[in-house]
Motif scaffolding. Structure first.
Motif, PDB file in Angstrom:
ATOM      1  N   ARG A   1     -20.639   9.921 -15.503  1.00  0.00           N
ATOM      2  CA  ARG A   1     -19.498  10.805 -15.795  1.00  0.00           C
ATOM      3  C   ARG A   1     -19.337  11.848 -14.692  1.00  0.00           C
ATOM      4  NH1 ARG A   1     -14.610  11.138 -18.179  1.00  0.00           N
ATOM      5  NH2 ARG A   1     -14.151  13.257 -18.890  1.00  0.00           N
ATOM      6  N   ILE A   2     -20.458  12.429 -14.258  1.00  0.00           N
ATOM      7  CA  ILE A   2     -20.401  13.457 -13.207  1.00  0.00           C
ATOM      8  C   ILE A   2     -19.884  12.843 -11.908  1.00  0.00           C
ATOM      9  CG2 ILE A   2     -21.810  14.998 -11.795  1.00  0.00           C
ATOM     10  CD1 ILE A   2     -23.664  15.271 -14.287  1.00  0.00           C
ATOM     11  N   ARG A   3     -20.386  11.683 -11.572  1.00  0.00           N
ATOM     12  CA  ARG A   3     -19.958  11.039 -10.326  1.00  0.00           C
ATOM     13  C   ARG A   3     -18.469  10.701 -10.370  1.00  0.00           C
ATOM     14  NH1 ARG A   3     -23.776   6.099  -9.098  1.00  0.00           N
ATOM     15  NH2 ARG A   3     -22.425   6.041  -7.254  1.00  0.00           N
ATOM     16  N   SER A   4     -17.990  10.240 -11.523  1.00  0.00           N
ATOM     17  CA  SER A   4     -16.565   9.930 -11.630  1.00  0.00           C
ATOM     18  C   SER A   4     -15.716  11.191 -11.509  1.00  0.00           C
ATOM     19  CB  SER A   4     -16.283   9.207 -12.943  1.00  0.00           C
ATOM     20  OG  SER A   4     -16.578  10.037 -14.054  1.00  0.00           O
ATOM     21  N   MET A   5     -16.212  12.319 -12.010  1.00  0.00           N
ATOM     22  CA  MET A   5     -15.501  13.585 -11.838  1.00  0.00           C
ATOM     23  C   MET A   5     -15.407  13.955 -10.360  1.00  0.00           C
ATOM     24  SD  MET A   5     -16.982  16.010 -14.875  1.00  0.00           S
ATOM     25  CE  MET A   5     -16.608  15.704 -16.598  1.00  0.00           C
ATOM     26  N   TYR A   6     -16.515  13.769  -9.635  1.00  0.00           N
ATOM     27  CA  TYR A   6     -16.512  14.100  -8.207  1.00  0.00           C
ATOM     28  C   TYR A   6     -15.524  13.216  -7.447  1.00  0.00           C
ATOM     29  CZ  TYR A   6     -20.763  16.865  -8.939  1.00  0.00           C
ATOM     30  OH  TYR A   6     -21.670  17.795  -9.349  1.00  0.00           O
ATOM     31  N   VAL A   7     -15.516  11.922  -7.789  1.00  0.00           N
ATOM     32  CA  VAL A   7     -14.584  11.018  -7.099  1.00  0.00           C
ATOM     33  C   VAL A   7     -13.147  11.407  -7.406  1.00  0.00           C
ATOM     34  CG1 VAL A   7     -13.734   8.649  -7.031  1.00  0.00           C
ATOM     35  CG2 VAL A   7     -16.175   9.088  -6.919  1.00  0.00           C
ATOM     36  N   SER A   8     -12.843  11.686  -8.674  1.00  0.00           N
ATOM     37  CA  SER A   8     -11.486  12.067  -9.056  1.00  0.00           C
ATOM     38  C   SER A   8     -11.061  13.353  -8.364  1.00  0.00           C
ATOM     39  CB  SER A   8     -11.410  12.211 -10.580  1.00  0.00           C
ATOM     40  OG  SER A   8     -10.112  12.557 -10.981  1.00  0.00           O
ATOM     41  N   GLY A   9     -12.000  14.275  -8.202  1.00  0.00           N
ATOM     42  CA  GLY A   9     -11.680  15.534  -7.534  1.00  0.00           C
ATOM     43  C   GLY A   9     -11.435  15.382  -6.046  1.00  0.00           C
ATOM     44  N   GLN A  10     -11.876  14.271  -5.440  1.00  0.00           N
ATOM     45  CA  GLN A  10     -11.666  14.055  -4.006  1.00  0.00           C
ATOM     46  C   GLN A  10     -10.415  13.248  -3.691  1.00  0.00           C
ATOM     47  OE1 GLN A  10     -15.448  12.998  -1.728  1.00  0.00           O
ATOM     48  NE2 GLN A  10     -16.076  12.680  -3.845  1.00  0.00           N
ATOM     49  N   LEU A  11      -9.755  12.698  -4.712  1.00  0.00           N
ATOM     50  CA  LEU A  11      -8.584  11.874  -4.457  1.00  0.00           C
ATOM     51  C   LEU A  11      -7.489  12.708  -3.804  1.00  0.00           C
ATOM     52  CD1 LEU A  11      -8.467   9.768  -7.746  1.00  0.00           C
ATOM     53  CD2 LEU A  11      -9.292   9.073  -5.504  1.00  0.00           C
TER      54      LEU A  11
ATOM     55  N   LEU B   1     -19.281   0.996 -14.072  1.00  0.00           N
ATOM     56  CA  LEU B   1     -18.945   2.359 -13.666  1.00  0.00           C
ATOM     57  C   LEU B   1     -19.536   2.682 -12.297  1.00  0.00           C
ATOM     58  CD1 LEU B   1     -17.744   5.128 -14.265  1.00  0.00           C
ATOM     59  CD2 LEU B   1     -19.840   5.697 -15.517  1.00  0.00           C
ATOM     60  N   ARG B   2     -20.807   2.274 -12.082  1.00  0.00           N
ATOM     61  CA  ARG B   2     -21.434   2.531 -10.773  1.00  0.00           C
ATOM     62  C   ARG B   2     -20.684   1.806  -9.660  1.00  0.00           C
ATOM     63  NH1 ARG B   2     -26.145   2.323 -13.948  1.00  0.00           N
ATOM     64  NH2 ARG B   2     -26.449   0.098 -13.531  1.00  0.00           N
ATOM     65  N   LEU B   3     -20.253   0.567  -9.915  1.00  0.00           N
ATOM     66  CA  LEU B   3     -19.509  -0.180  -8.892  1.00  0.00           C
ATOM     67  C   LEU B   3     -18.166   0.487  -8.593  1.00  0.00           C
ATOM     68  CD1 LEU B   3     -20.214  -3.838 -10.059  1.00  0.00           C
ATOM     69  CD2 LEU B   3     -21.037  -2.760  -7.962  1.00  0.00           C
ATOM     70  N   LEU B   4     -17.453   0.939  -9.637  1.00  0.00           N
ATOM     71  CA  LEU B   4     -16.167   1.613  -9.418  1.00  0.00           C
ATOM     72  C   LEU B   4     -16.340   2.872  -8.583  1.00  0.00           C
ATOM     73  CD1 LEU B   4     -14.588   1.245 -12.990  1.00  0.00           C
ATOM     74  CD2 LEU B   4     -13.681   0.263 -10.877  1.00  0.00           C
ATOM     75  N   VAL B   5     -17.354   3.669  -8.915  1.00  0.00           N
ATOM     76  CA  VAL B   5     -17.589   4.908  -8.174  1.00  0.00           C
ATOM     77  C   VAL B   5     -17.984   4.607  -6.731  1.00  0.00           C
ATOM     78  CG1 VAL B   5     -19.066   6.938  -8.027  1.00  0.00           C
ATOM     79  CG2 VAL B   5     -18.159   6.223 -10.229  1.00  0.00           C
ATOM     80  N   GLN B   6     -18.864   3.613  -6.557  1.00  0.00           N
ATOM     81  CA  GLN B   6     -19.308   3.278  -5.202  1.00  0.00           C
ATOM     82  C   GLN B   6     -18.142   2.803  -4.330  1.00  0.00           C
ATOM     83  OE1 GLN B   6     -22.454   0.398  -5.057  1.00  0.00           O
ATOM     84  NE2 GLN B   6     -22.702   0.537  -2.841  1.00  0.00           N
ATOM     85  N   LEU B   7     -17.285   1.958  -4.884  1.00  0.00           N
ATOM     86  CA  LEU B   7     -16.131   1.478  -4.127  1.00  0.00           C
ATOM     87  C   LEU B   7     -15.168   2.617  -3.806  1.00  0.00           C
ATOM     88  CD1 LEU B   7     -15.410  -1.941  -5.862  1.00  0.00           C
ATOM     89  CD2 LEU B   7     -15.797  -1.596  -3.412  1.00  0.00           C
ATOM     90  N   ALA B   8     -14.900   3.475  -4.773  1.00  0.00           N
ATOM     91  CA  ALA B   8     -13.988   4.599  -4.533  1.00  0.00           C
ATOM     92  C   ALA B   8     -14.548   5.525  -3.458  1.00  0.00           C
ATOM     93  CB  ALA B   8     -13.747   5.357  -5.831  1.00  0.00           C
ATOM     94  N   GLU B   9     -15.850   5.839  -3.541  1.00  0.00           N
ATOM     95  CA  GLU B   9     -16.476   6.706  -2.530  1.00  0.00           C
ATOM     96  C   GLU B   9     -16.412   6.078  -1.148  1.00  0.00           C
ATOM     97  OE1 GLU B   9     -19.810   8.631  -5.545  1.00  0.00           O
ATOM     98  OE2 GLU B   9     -20.329   7.027  -4.165  1.00  0.00           O
TER      99      GLU B   9
END
Length: 773
Positions: A108-118, A64-72
């Protein structure tokens, strides 16, 4: 509840300001909101490594951390550098789905932030992207993660547009984030958000408030040891420029360039150059401005920043229009920005309209303007783009004397310019409205616009001139004081010189007369000495010429003698070779008539020895250098002769591995005889009748100027009771004697390869032996 591990790191990785570069009329906007990442963007190699690690990591908090880091990271590269989104959307969606099944609230919070920035969510209504951002903020508040909550407020503020309606909402989000960072004793992050709020105040036209906030940001950054101050300097440039303080604006603009160069953060240095160039343009110094803009354009074209290149071309074209060069402006715009106009079509078309208007080509200008207005009705524009379009339309309608159509466009552009605090932009619009009102007969309104135009331009340029004159006065006073000090120094030196002159005048007559007599005597002496030297030089030159001629004649005679000697030596070697061949032929003939096998064998061996010496002399007169024998060629020819003599050409394979070497005749002759004996011995004793085999001849140059020659066979080998010291054959005695003559060491041993025998001869090379010959 304390912040979970990774919450702080999330803010450091994810929070970056977005790039914002606007072109207003022929000026760059006074706003400076260039990207300032708290941590540098990852290199392409680092992104590849993260993807490889993601591929190996199963479903877990680590994945999950890797997915969020790559997306960011991909989102940041897209926002800051205009890079393609690539797999950012897929990574963000995977992160959101994975976080729902993991006990990882921070993830979970970080994934929400990433999804909200798409992209699909960020530009949608509050029910999609912003709703997810708010959910992340609420969850951070409930779980007690202040840094994650601050990050969420930043993302939420960034999601609103930079318009007059969106700026208050952005400021609310930034204020929440600033408060949280200040409470968490995070001065760098607090200063970062405070600087972003100052940027928003600049957009609202509150330049004084923004300047005070930015000075406080500088203090915070310096206290924290933060060296990347160029973004803050650039915002200070925007604030002071918006307030009409152009001298301070220029100082801050130059400081932003120096800071970027000092910290090697030159990613957006072209933007800092453009801001300094815009100041020079507004101060009516177009030559300096053009020099900066051309430098920027070269950087943008090299870096393939096509959109920025189109904007820069438009600014250069408008500067040329300001210098009354419309044809050059249009030609430059079409030639440079035309091929890449698709990357920023609106900017290119607006500038094209201005060029056509300046050239009086109103039909073309109107067609281009209608295209812009039609596009604006389909896609909502930002306040800045709307202001630029209205100003372009207003200028066109004024030029075509359609004053009623020009007035609403200019009035709307004025409102937007005043709300943004663009002083010179506002002054220019007042001047255009003065022209429209005058043509429409609304003289009171026209006078009001003209008064506003004069008030604004005087407030900017009078203050600028006063500050520049004050600076010049200080420089002049400093130079005046330096000149006064220099004058006093010169006066003191002059007085001392006068005193010395009075002292010298008392003895000047006698000293002058003595010097004159001395000079006359020296001149006459040098004249006589020169005559003697000339005569001596002529005699020496004649003698040198005579000796040179004699020496040249001697050298020519010596060359003739050397040539004759060389020819004689070649002839001698040729005749010796012929004589040896005659002797060999005689021995061969005698052998044909000898019935005794022992005598026949002795005659044949003698014939081979004579042939070995004949080959030496043959090579002596055939080589370029008389007296030297090329060893590889000689050995190959000798071995071929012996194989033919023993009728072993087809059954015995010859392998040569000889280092290139040339030897004098004193070494080549005994060495040839030794080699002749070794080859004859191998051909006679190593192989039985009709038995195939291999003869290997190896020559190596050893250290300390030595040479080792080896003759190896894979035949029957040495007898078990063979002792070279007790052998009493002519061939072996001849080899031993010739080896001592060459100061060499001879050995005969079983072949280390397993079959046959090997004979080795190691000898010291003579001083002038030629390696590689």
């Amino acid at each position: 509840m304390p912040a979970l591990p990774g919450a702080e790191a999330y803010f450091v990785v994810s929070m970056r300001l977005r790039v914002f570069l606007l072109i207003g009329g022929w000026l760059l906007s006074t706003l400076a909101a260039r990207a300032e990442p708290i941590t540098p963007l990852l290199t392409p190699a680092a992104v590849v490594r993260l993807r490889a690690q993601l591929w190996r990591t199963p479903a877990s908090p680590a994945r999950l951390r890797l997915l969020v880091q790559l997306a960011e990271e991909l989102l940041a590269q897209h926002d800051e550098l205009g890079m393609p989104l690539d797999s950012a959307v897929a990574y963000g969606q995977q992160a959101l789905a994975l976080s729902a099944g993991l006990a990882d609230p921070a993830g979970r919070i970080r994934s929400m932030y990433v999804s909200g920035q798409l992209p699909g969510a960020k530009d949608a209504a509050d029910t999609t992207g912003r709703a997810q951002l708010r959910q992340g903020v609420a969850l951070s508040q409930r779980l007690g993660y202040p840094l994650l909550e601050a990050s969420g407020w930043l993302h939420l503020a960034d999601s609103y547009p930079r318009t007059m309606l969106g700026l208050p909402r952005k400021l609310v989000g930034y204020a929440h984030a600033a408060t949280l960072f200040k409470q968490a004793s995070r001065p760098v992050e607090y200063a970062y958000v405070l600087k972003t709020m100052a940027d928003m105040h600049l957009l609202q036209g509150h330049s004084g408030q923004a300047e005070q906030e930015l000075l406080h940001v500088l203090d915070l950054y310096r206290a924290a040891g933060h060296r990347e101050l160029h973004y803050t300097y650039d915002l200070l440039r925007g604030a002071t420029r918006q307030a009409g303080n152009y001298q301070e604006a220029l100082r801050y603009g130059l400081a932003s360039i120096e800071s970027a160069q000092a910290t090697h953060d030159t990613t957006v240095i072209a933007y800092f150059y453009s801001n300094v160039a815009a100041i020079y343009a507004e101060l009516k110094q177009p030559e300096r401005a053009l020099a900066y803009y051309h430098r920027i354009l070269r950087r943008e074209l090299r870096s393939r920043a096509k959109e920025g290149a189109v904007s820069t071309c438009a600014v250069i074209s408008r500067l040329l229009l300001g210098q009354q060069q419309p044809r050059q402006a249009l030609r430059f715009l079409q030639a440079t920005a035309g091929p890449i106009q698709a990357t920023d079509q609106d900017t290119y078309t607006r500038c094209l309209v201005d060029c056509y208007v300046a050239l009086g080509q109103f039909a073309r200008a109107e067609r281009a303007l209608r295209t812009l207005l039609a596009a604006a009705r389909q896609v909502p524009l930002s306040d800045m783009d709307r202001m630029n379009l209205d100003k372009t339309a207003g200028r066109f309608y004024l030029a075509t004397r359609r004053y009623a159509q020009a007035y609403p466009h200019l009035q709307q552009a004025l409102v937007l310019s005043q709300s943004a605090g663009f002083l010179l932009q506002t002054a220019a619009l007042h001047q255009l409205l003065f022209q429209a009102d005058s043509a429409l007969g609304r003289f009171p309104a026209a006078i009001g616009h003209y008064q506003q135009y004069k008030r604004l331009t005087d407030s900017v340029f009078n203050a600028t001139r006063s500050q520049q004159l004050a600076s010049l006065q200080i420089q002049y006073d400093t130079r005046q004081q330096e000149q006064n000090i220099a004058l006093l120094t010169k006066q003191g030196q002059l007085q001392q010189a006068r005193l010395r002159q009075r002292e010298q005048q008392r003895n000047a007559g006698l000293v002058g007369a003595a010097l004159l007599l001395l000079l006359l005597a020296l001149g006459y002496s040098r004249y006589r000495h020169g005559q003697r030297s000339n005569r001596l030089l002529r005699a020496q030159r004649a003698e040198i010429e005579q000796r040179s001629q004699a020496l040249a004649q001697l050298l020519a005679e010596q060359r003739e003698l050397l040539t004759e000697k060389e020819w004689m030596l070649r002839e001698i070697h040729h005749r010796v070779k012929n004589n040896l061949q005659v002797i060999g032929s005689l021995l061969n003939t005698q052998a044909d008539y000898s019935p005794d096998p022992a005598a026949l064998s002795a005659l044949r061996e003698s014939e081979h020895r004579v042939q070995a010496m004949a080959l030496v002399h043959q090579h002596l007169y055939q080589t370029d250098r008389v007296g030297w024998v090329p060893l590889p060629a000689y050995v190959q020819e000798l071995a071929a002769h012996l194989l033919d003599a023993f009728d072993a050409t087809t059954r015995v394979h010859l392998h040569l591995d000889l280092a290139p070497l040339a030897l004098p005749v004193t070494v080549a002759t005994p060495l040839g005889l030794i080699l002749n004996e070794l080859l004859i011995n191998a051909l006679k004793h190593a192989f039985g009748p009709g038995q195939p085999g291999t003869l290997t001849l190896t020559g190596r140059v050893l250290p300390q100027h030595a040479y080792q020659l080896s003759v190896a066979d894979d035949g029957r080998g040495l007898p078990a009771d063979f002792d070279p010291a007790r052998a009493n054959s002519l061939g072996l005695n001849l080899i031993t004697g010739l080896s001592h003559q060459l100061d060499g060491e001879f050995s005969l041993l079983p072949n280390p390869a397993g079959r046959g025998a090997v004979a080795r001869l190691c000898l010291a090379l003579p001083g002038p032996a030629e390696h590689g010959a």
